[in-house]
Design a protein around this motif. Sequence first.
Motif, PDB file in Angstrom:
ATOM      1  N   ALA A  96      12.607  54.232  40.396  1.00 13.64           N
ATOM      2  CA  ALA A  96      12.551  55.183  39.149  1.00 13.64           C
ATOM      3  C   ALA A  96      12.252  56.534  39.002  1.00 13.64           C
ATOM      4  O   ALA A  96      12.519  57.052  38.448  1.00 13.64           O
ATOM      5  CB  ALA A  96      12.598  54.666  37.357  1.00 13.64           C
ATOM      6  N   ILE A  97      11.171  56.382  39.576  1.00 10.49           N
ATOM      7  CA  ILE A  97      10.621  57.539  39.664  1.00 10.49           C
ATOM      8  C   ILE A  97      10.663  58.482  40.879  1.00 10.49           C
ATOM      9  O   ILE A  97      11.344  59.889  40.857  1.00 10.49           O
ATOM     10  CB  ILE A  97       8.576  57.332  39.814  1.00 10.49           C
ATOM     11  CG1 ILE A  97       8.128  57.108  37.994  1.00 10.49           C
ATOM     12  CG2 ILE A  97       8.576  58.835  40.536  1.00 10.49           C
ATOM     13  CD1 ILE A  97       6.529  56.964  39.134  1.00 10.49           C
ATOM     14  N   GLN A  98      11.277  57.954  41.777  1.00  7.50           N
ATOM     15  CA  GLN A  98      12.075  58.999  42.490  1.00  7.50           C
ATOM     16  C   GLN A  98      13.353  59.290  42.227  1.00  7.50           C
ATOM     17  O   GLN A  98      13.801  60.460  42.722  1.00  7.50           O
ATOM     18  CB  GLN A  98      12.156  57.418  44.292  1.00  7.50           C
ATOM     19  CG  GLN A  98      10.790  57.651  44.547  1.00  7.50           C
ATOM     20  CD  GLN A  98      10.678  55.893  45.130  1.00  7.50           C
ATOM     21  OE1 GLN A  98      11.412  55.323  45.873  1.00  7.50           O
ATOM     22  NE2 GLN A  98       9.277  56.180  45.684  1.00  7.50           N
ATOM     23  N   ALA A  99      14.288  58.365  41.513  1.00  9.20           N
ATOM     24  CA  ALA A  99      15.449  58.703  41.461  1.00  9.20           C
ATOM     25  C   ALA A  99      15.267  59.542  40.024  1.00  9.20           C
ATOM     26  O   ALA A  99      15.517  60.425  40.511  1.00  9.20           O
ATOM     27  CB  ALA A  99      16.172  58.013  40.872  1.00  9.20           C
ATOM     28  N   ILE A 125       9.286  62.845  46.080  1.00  8.50           N
ATOM     29  CA  ILE A 125       8.947  64.692  46.393  1.00  8.50           C
ATOM     30  C   ILE A 125       9.283  63.992  48.031  1.00  8.50           C
ATOM     31  O   ILE A 125       9.889  65.287  48.679  1.00  8.50           O
ATOM     32  CB  ILE A 125       7.107  65.396  46.692  1.00  8.50           C
ATOM     33  CG1 ILE A 125       7.225  65.319  45.716  1.00  8.50           C
ATOM     34  CG2 ILE A 125       7.069  66.173  46.946  1.00  8.50           C
ATOM     35  CD1 ILE A 125       5.499  65.526  44.527  1.00  8.50           C
ATOM     36  N   ILE A 126       8.490  63.521  49.164  1.00  6.58           N
ATOM     37  CA  ILE A 126       9.024  62.941  50.102  1.00  6.58           C
ATOM     38  C   ILE A 126      11.040  62.519  50.375  1.00  6.58           C
ATOM     39  O   ILE A 126      11.114  63.664  51.837  1.00  6.58           O
ATOM     40  CB  ILE A 126       8.295  62.165  51.155  1.00  6.58           C
ATOM     41  CG1 ILE A 126       6.823  62.620  51.532  1.00  6.58           C
ATOM     42  CG2 ILE A 126       9.175  61.439  52.750  1.00  6.58           C
ATOM     43  CD1 ILE A 126       5.909  61.315  51.777  1.00  6.58           C
ATOM     44  N   LEU A 127      11.405  62.078  50.681  1.00 10.70           N
ATOM     45  CA  LEU A 127      12.401  61.979  50.002  1.00 10.70           C
ATOM     46  C   LEU A 127      13.469  62.826  49.765  1.00 10.70           C
ATOM     47  O   LEU A 127      14.680  63.314  50.215  1.00 10.70           O
ATOM     48  CB  LEU A 127      12.980  60.578  48.775  1.00 10.70           C
ATOM     49  CG  LEU A 127      12.085  58.916  49.703  1.00 10.70           C
ATOM     50  CD1 LEU A 127      12.393  58.534  48.509  1.00 10.70           C
ATOM     51  CD2 LEU A 127      12.828  58.660  50.554  1.00 10.70           C
ATOM     52  N   LEU A 259      19.357  54.042  45.012  1.00  9.46           N
ATOM     53  CA  LEU A 259      18.150  53.831  45.753  1.00  9.46           C
ATOM     54  C   LEU A 259      18.179  52.025  45.072  1.00  9.46           C
ATOM     55  O   LEU A 259      17.389  51.052  45.443  1.00  9.46           O
ATOM     56  CB  LEU A 259      16.968  54.717  45.231  1.00  9.46           C
ATOM     57  CG  LEU A 259      16.771  55.627  45.339  1.00  9.46           C
ATOM     58  CD1 LEU A 259      15.814  56.524  44.437  1.00  9.46           C
ATOM     59  CD2 LEU A 259      15.777  56.217  46.648  1.00  9.46           C
ATOM     60  N   GLN A 260      19.105  51.657  44.437  1.00  7.87           N
ATOM     61  CA  GLN A 260      18.738  50.769  44.025  1.00  7.87           C
ATOM     62  C   GLN A 260      19.922  49.190  44.690  1.00  7.87           C
ATOM     63  O   GLN A 260      20.749  50.065  45.725  1.00  7.87           O
ATOM     64  CB  GLN A 260      18.674  50.055  42.278  1.00  7.87           C
ATOM     65  CG  GLN A 260      17.968  50.633  41.842  1.00  7.87           C
ATOM     66  CD  GLN A 260      17.820  50.105  40.025  1.00  7.87           C
ATOM     67  OE1 GLN A 260      17.075  49.337  39.918  1.00  7.87           O
ATOM     68  NE2 GLN A 260      18.693  50.451  39.487  1.00  7.87           N
ATOM     69  N   THR A 261      19.126  48.499  44.870  1.00  5.01           N
ATOM     70  CA  THR A 261      19.823  47.194  45.616  1.00  5.01           C
ATOM     71  C   THR A 261      20.909  46.676  45.113  1.00  5.01           C
ATOM     72  O   THR A 261      21.256  47.268  44.092  1.00  5.01           O
ATOM     73  CB  THR A 261      19.166  45.968  45.685  1.00  5.01           C
ATOM     74  OG1 THR A 261      19.778  44.616  46.064  1.00  5.01           O
ATOM     75  CG2 THR A 261      18.397  45.253  43.965  1.00  5.01           C
ATOM     76  N   THR A 262      21.910  46.135  45.443  1.00  9.89           N
ATOM     77  CA  THR A 262      23.728  45.637  44.771  1.00  9.89           C
ATOM     78  C   THR A 262      23.371  45.219  45.239  1.00  9.89           C
ATOM     79  O   THR A 262      24.657  43.910  44.210  1.00  9.89           O
ATOM     80  CB  THR A 262      24.281  46.464  45.632  1.00  9.89           C
ATOM     81  OG1 THR A 262      24.318  45.434  47.364  1.00  9.89           O
ATOM     82  CG2 THR A 262      25.013  47.855  46.236  1.00  9.89           C
TER      83      THR A 262
END
Length: 497
Positions: A96-99, A125-127, A259-262
């Motif tokens: 969630a943070i990355q998104a 940040i890298i992504l 980012l999340q699994t399907t």
Amino acid sequence: MYKLDQTQTPLLDALLDYVKNDTVPFHVPGHKKGQGMVSKFKDFIGTNVMAIDVTVFQQVDSLHKPTGVIKEAQTLAADANNADHTLFCVHGTSGAIQAMIMSVVGAGDKIILPRNVHKSVTAGIILSGAMPVYMQPEIDNNIGVALNVTPETVKTTLEQNSDAKAVLIINPTYYGVSTDIERIADIVHSYGIPLIVDEAHGPHLHFHDKLPISAMEAGADMCAQSTHKIIGSLTQSSMLQIKEGLIDVNRVKTMMNLLQTTSPSYILLASLDAARMQMATEGQEILSEAIALAKYARTEINSINGLFCFGEEIVGKEGAYDFDPTKITITCKELGITGHEMEKILAEKYFVQPEMSDLYNVLCVFSIGDTKEKVDTLIAALKEISKIYSNSDRTKLEIVDIPKIPLRVLSPRDAFNGGTVSILLEDSVGEISGEFLLAYPPGIPVLCPGEIITDEIIEYIETLKKAGLYVQGTDDPEVNYIRVINDYRQLDIITSA
């Protein structure tokens, strides 16, 4: 207080109906309600959990494009948390943070954030390819813990970086310390940019009036919460809360889907639905019990020779505007033992497992699942440990200064993806790091990709290793080697304080 009927649990109810109707599954997962599961696992877990381990179909809705019961459950969660939108996350709060980060900044954009962020923030940040501008949090040298950043620090950093696209803060920290988030929100919004919040350790704040203010209540634009950490959902299940205005909600949804699994776990999703209902309908009452237990524990621990557990007295210090009493930080340096040693003794001798330890402290997280009997077990163990080490010849531990934020000469993404070579950590001073160095937990970076390695950092890491703390981030599991940029002459060098 709420606009919607918070006693409802639409997603959980849909799953229970699926089981009640004895639906025949010709869908994944392959264990088919536990029928195909190995007995050793099934006999322990039971078949009820596996019966609701389903996949995407109309009755139970789709996380990636919710139109039914998941949409209803998320709408109820938004109402309960004073948000305009809530998105369920089964990728942990890290996801969630990355998104959240990727939805507000892109390649080359500046994002302002505290240095004591979790590694999921640096991963985001890298992504995203963003350029971090770090703020130094205030430090309590009595307990060796980073507190929070002040509004003044945020204001000064924004004045020096008025082209920043977003500001991220922590509310509260791992140790329960909150900043003046309302004032920070006003400062950030005066620049027309969003305030996003890592509220991993504060999913309960909104549901009790004796706790620090929640991010959404304080005027933040978006926050990621670990619903599983303090309130009753299952591990890996989290929520992303959003306010409309400065946030492109559709972009956030796109990032979450990216980012999340399907194949999300409906067990985790249902636990989020149930946890929200519990907090909205009885949160004040059950959190009062957790707060009372924490107060009792803090008083008892502070009466034990050689131990200290900070509390409300920290409020008013620079970087400590408010405090979450459910975080019990036990400082044991007066006994001459490290936090890691204390954790090891508690776990191996007394079968009491704290949340984490650092050089000087052990952190115990109190929640709605604790009882006085369990708290008394902890206190009894601490009393025995105190007697043993109070009579030993160990000397009090001295606080080791946390290294200064090093100079960054490459963006984290360029450094992370750049050509690297592995060299001895002791020989890396002056090189550009291609990896992280951090103690986990709590996962706060001492060194990030793109930063210049200093003597101070090497000495600090060696201190952590000698103390038995788990240092990670490098390819080398023993952290004797680190990857550094092999040929930075071919890269675009930037400079940043």
